[in-house]
Design an enzyme around this catalytic site. Structure first.
Site, PDB file in Angstrom:
ATOM      1  N   HIS A 217       0.836  -1.198   0.000  1.00 47.20           N
ATOM      2  CA  HIS A 217       0.000   0.000   0.000  1.00 47.20           C
ATOM      3  C   HIS A 217       0.868   1.243   0.000  1.00 47.20           C
ATOM      4  CE1 HIS A 217      -2.044  -3.131   2.415  1.00 47.20           C
ATOM      5  NE2 HIS A 217      -3.052  -2.840   1.628  1.00 47.20           N
ATOM      6  N   HIS A 397      -8.964   7.557   3.957  1.00 40.29           N
ATOM      7  CA  HIS A 397      -9.761   7.955   5.125  1.00 40.29           C
ATOM      8  C   HIS A 397     -11.018   8.740   4.725  1.00 40.29           C
ATOM      9  CE1 HIS A 397     -10.667   8.430   9.274  1.00 40.29           C
ATOM     10  NE2 HIS A 397     -10.719   9.748   9.167  1.00 40.29           N
ATOM     11  N   GLY A 398     -10.886   9.634   3.735  1.00 39.44           N
ATOM     12  CA  GLY A 398     -12.050  10.407   3.280  1.00 39.44           C
ATOM     13  C   GLY A 398     -13.121   9.494   2.701  1.00 39.44           C
ATOM     14  N   ILE A 399     -12.702   8.626   1.802  1.00 40.15           N
ATOM     15  CA  ILE A 399     -13.662   7.704   1.162  1.00 40.15           C
ATOM     16  C   ILE A 399     -14.287   6.787   2.203  1.00 40.15           C
ATOM     17  CG2 ILE A 399     -13.717   5.585  -0.221  1.00 40.15           C
ATOM     18  CD1 ILE A 399     -12.447   6.887  -2.444  1.00 40.15           C
ATOM     19  N   SER A 441     -10.937   2.830  10.950  1.00 41.94           N
ATOM     20  CA  SER A 441     -11.851   3.846  11.466  1.00 41.94           C
ATOM     21  C   SER A 441     -13.301   3.364  11.424  1.00 41.94           C
ATOM     22  CB  SER A 441     -11.682   5.167  10.728  1.00 41.94           C
ATOM     23  OG  SER A 441     -12.083   5.044   9.399  1.00 41.94           O
ATOM     24  N   GLY A 482      -9.092  -0.667  20.342  1.00 41.74           N
ATOM     25  CA  GLY A 482      -7.955  -0.453  19.429  1.00 41.74           C
ATOM     26  C   GLY A 482      -6.610  -0.469  20.125  1.00 41.74           C
ATOM     27  N   ARG A 539      -1.971   1.783  10.224  1.00 46.05           N
ATOM     28  CA  ARG A 539      -1.221   1.848   8.982  1.00 46.05           C
ATOM     29  C   ARG A 539      -0.091   2.860   9.082  1.00 46.05           C
ATOM     30  NH1 ARG A 539      -3.078   0.996   4.353  1.00 46.05           N
ATOM     31  NH2 ARG A 539      -3.394  -1.066   5.155  1.00 46.05           N
ATOM     32  N   ASP A 552      -3.178  13.644  12.495  1.00 42.83           N
ATOM     33  CA  ASP A 552      -3.757  12.325  12.238  1.00 42.83           C
ATOM     34  C   ASP A 552      -5.144  12.492  11.609  1.00 42.83           C
ATOM     35  OD1 ASP A 552      -4.059   9.391  12.651  1.00 42.83           O
ATOM     36  OD2 ASP A 552      -5.761  10.135  13.821  1.00 42.83           O
ATOM     37  N   GLY A 554      -7.756  10.565  11.409  1.00 45.28           N
ATOM     38  CA  GLY A 554      -8.883  10.114  12.237  1.00 45.28           C
ATOM     39  C   GLY A 554      -9.186  11.093  13.358  1.00 45.28           C
TER      40      GLY A 554
END
Ligand SMILES: Nc1ncnc2c1ncn2[C@@H]1O[C@H](COP(=O)(O)OP(=O)(O)O)[C@@H](O)[C@H]1O
Ligand SMILES: O=C(COP(=O)(O)O)[C@@H](O)CO
Length: 572
Positions: A217, A397-399, A441, A482, A539, A552, A554
């Site tokens: 990734h 993160h947006g998607i 998330s 988490g 990640r 960050d 999130g």
């Protein structure tokens, strides 16, 4: 560059639907992914694999006789949700237990772990084997932290063949673990991949240079060199992997399966040139090459990269590696005739809605309005959240937040219309959010909504103290789930000050709106300050210092969300 797509947020769903249409000889759609369209004559242990999409043939392309029974297929580069894994696993269960196997990524571990707990609570025997073959992702004394790359195929192949041979769950698990322990991979890349709809690649490698030790990734490598010749690359791979030997292995006299894996846009012909030298070098070292593979086994969109995996055999593992397998992405020998599997119900069953009081139904309407506000703020900031996440993450993160918040809000809308109370509304939103968003998330937002819901209940209205208790419970649940602490550069850095400030304000007599206003400001401040921290989890952990100077994602999305909810609370 990914050129062919429709709506970027729909890419994974459309890809999975097209894959099922193209590969119906091996798979059929199931909620959460795919399961086999055939079945063996006798029940076997079920092997369920999975992970983010964007790595074909991992993971759906490895479902078929001699390989996996099902694959949970997440959004692009984001783990499938716990519900997806659970749904796939349930539909493969044959009464002999389930082995979950997947690459060691934070989101996958959280979601597959949730599914395992849920399946176990229902009485199923479920085990997990994580794949950890990438030698550059953690030092040798922390092998359990390494991530899985092309070694996925080795572990799935061994486990699948062991299940097919009729072994019980103990044996399948032990063999999969042994295969993982005897597998090592080393990857390099020449250029990054571009996710559908993204303007820029997820990462870049300077022209003429090669990144050493890159993951699938765009996790940063450990070194960068000029692009070597094919022979020099083969030498670099083999030399290093011959020093990274699994316990108990000696080079001379060993039998090894080499897998030369193309990540996306390195051509087969180039790989054959590299492989010529790999096989010569292994021969010169006294190693016997057994049934090698050269091809695309675990990819990363259009990333130009290649990895070498060495799987050090013993007698039993060799037999299992050589056993027949038939899937759309990997075939070997001729498998025994299969029966046609029963058609699975691709729809999930609808659960009844719990009875709620009038006060709680009114509260549920406020919850829905708050979720509308969440959707709006996430939509408005999706691009920026993706941009921040690209710097030290995987850019999704947006998607992910968009998919999750929309699904959560839509689920809430449905149940509120049917008379649900606050807890039921939040529970349904949590499930839909996690299910649709996947990723770390997604799982964490589901924890937040569920914990808040448990405090609000379905029976009464909520005063400031109840809201504060719900938020504190959510903050505690996120940390318990988490395992992140303040300072690790995660969403926890924004949720903890939010919860603590809210609770303190309420304790000193403030009403919900006033307390929430102060808490949201504290959260925003803390989220901004995460720019000074270095990521230790998730990640971004493997991106290390790259995250310095950028907040960050999130934490930022959390602070944006609590601020956006404020006007809804004020109006209620
Ligand atoms: N262990 C953790 N606890 C709490 N939050 C975490 C943890 N790991 C990661 N996160 C949060 O998840 C965010 C990444 O979310 P997302 O991009 O959707 O997931 P993924 O990294 O799985 O693709 C990070 O920015 C961080 O705030
Ligand atoms: O990326 C994947 C899962 O990772 P998370 O970011 O931890 O969700 C996936 O592609 C590999 O399974």
């Amino acid at each position: 560059m990914t050129r062919l797509f429709n709506e970027p947020a729909d890419f994974a769903d459309e890809m999975i639907a097209g894959f099922v249409a193209a590969a119906s000889r091996w798979v059929q759609a199931a909620p959460g992914g795919v399961v086999r369209s055939t079945r063996a004559p006798e029940p076997t242990v079920s092997l369920v694999v999975g992970g983010g999409s964007g790595h074909y043939p991992a993971f759906g392309g490895l479902v078929g006789p001699g390989l996996a029974h099902g694959a949970a297929m997440g959004n692009l580069f984001a783990s499938p949700s716990g519900t997806q894994v659970y749904n796939v696993a349930k539909r493969t269960e044959q009464g002999r237990g389930i082995l979950l196997s997947y690459g060691n990524y934070a989101g996958d571990v959280l979601h597959f772990g949730q599914a395992q707990d849920r399946l176990r609570a229902e009485g199923h025997d479920v085990r997990t084997v994580l794949v950890t073959d990438d030698i550059w992702s953690a030092p040798a004394d922390q092998i359990e932290k390494r991530r899985g790359i092309a070694g996925d195929l080795v572990v799935f192949k061994v486990a699948g063949a062991a299940a097919e041979a009729g072994h019980d769950l103990d044996a399948v698990e032990e063999l999969a673990r042994r295969a993982n322990a005897r597998t090592r991979s080393f990857g390099v890349a020449f250029s990054g991949c571009t996710l559908p709809g993204a303007d820029e690649p997820l990462f870049t490698v300077p022209e003429g240079r090669m990144a050493v030790g890159l993951g699938i990734h765009g996790e940063p490598g450990i070194d960068e060199t000029d692009i070597p010749t094919a022979n020099e690359l083969a030498e670099m791979f083999v030399e290093k992997l011959l020093t990274e030997l699994p316990e108990g292995v000696t080079v001379a006299g060993s039998r090894v399966v080499p897998l030369l894996n193309g990540l996306g846009s390195v051509k087969y012909e180039e790989m054959f040139v590299v492989f010529k030298r790999v096989s010569e070098l292994l021969g010169e070292a006294g190693v016997t090459v057994v049934e090698p593979e050269v091809g695309e086994l675990c990819t990363s969109f259009d990333m130009a990269g290649v990895s070498l995996t060495l799987f050090w055999l013993d007698e039993q593992l060799e037999e299992l590696w050589s056993a027949p397998a038939d899937s759309s992405g990997f075939r070997k020998g001729s498998v025994a005739p299969q029966l046609v599997a029963e058609k699975v119900d691709a729809e999930e069953e609808a659960e009844a809605i719990a009875v709620a009081s009038e006060e709680s139904r009114a509260l549920a309407a406020t919850v829905l309005a708050a979720l509308d506000a969440v959707v709006d703020v996430v939509d408005a900031n999706a691009e920026e959240l993706g941009r921040i996440d690209r710097i030290a993450g995987d850019g999704d993160h947006g998607i992910g937040m968009q998919r999750g918040s929309h699904a959560g809000r839509d689920a809430a809308r449905g149940v509120v219309a049917a008379g649900a109370g606050a807890q039921t509304t939040l529970n349904r939103a949590a499930e839909a959010w996690s299910d649709r968003a996947g990723g770390t998330s997604g799982a964490i937002w589901a924890e937040i909504l569920r914990s808040l819901g448990a405090e609000l209940g379905d029976e009464s209205a909520a005063d400031a103290a109840t809201v504060a208790r719900g938020v504190v419970a959510a903050s505690d649940a996120v940390m318990a789930f988490g395992k992140a602490k303040p300072g690790d550069k995660t969403m926890v850095d924004a949720i903890v000050p939010f919860a603590e400030t809210l609770a303190a304000e309420v304790a000193s007599g403030a009403e919900t709106v006033a307390a929430w206003t102060t808490a949201a400001a504290a959260s925003e401040d803390a989220a901004d300050k995460t720019a000074d921290l270095t990521a230790k989890l998730g990640r971004a952990r493997s991106h290390g210092d790259k995250s310095q100077g950028t907040p960050d994602p999130g934490a930022i999305s959390f602070a944006l969300i609590v601020a956006a909810v404020l006007p809804v609370l004020a109006a209620s």
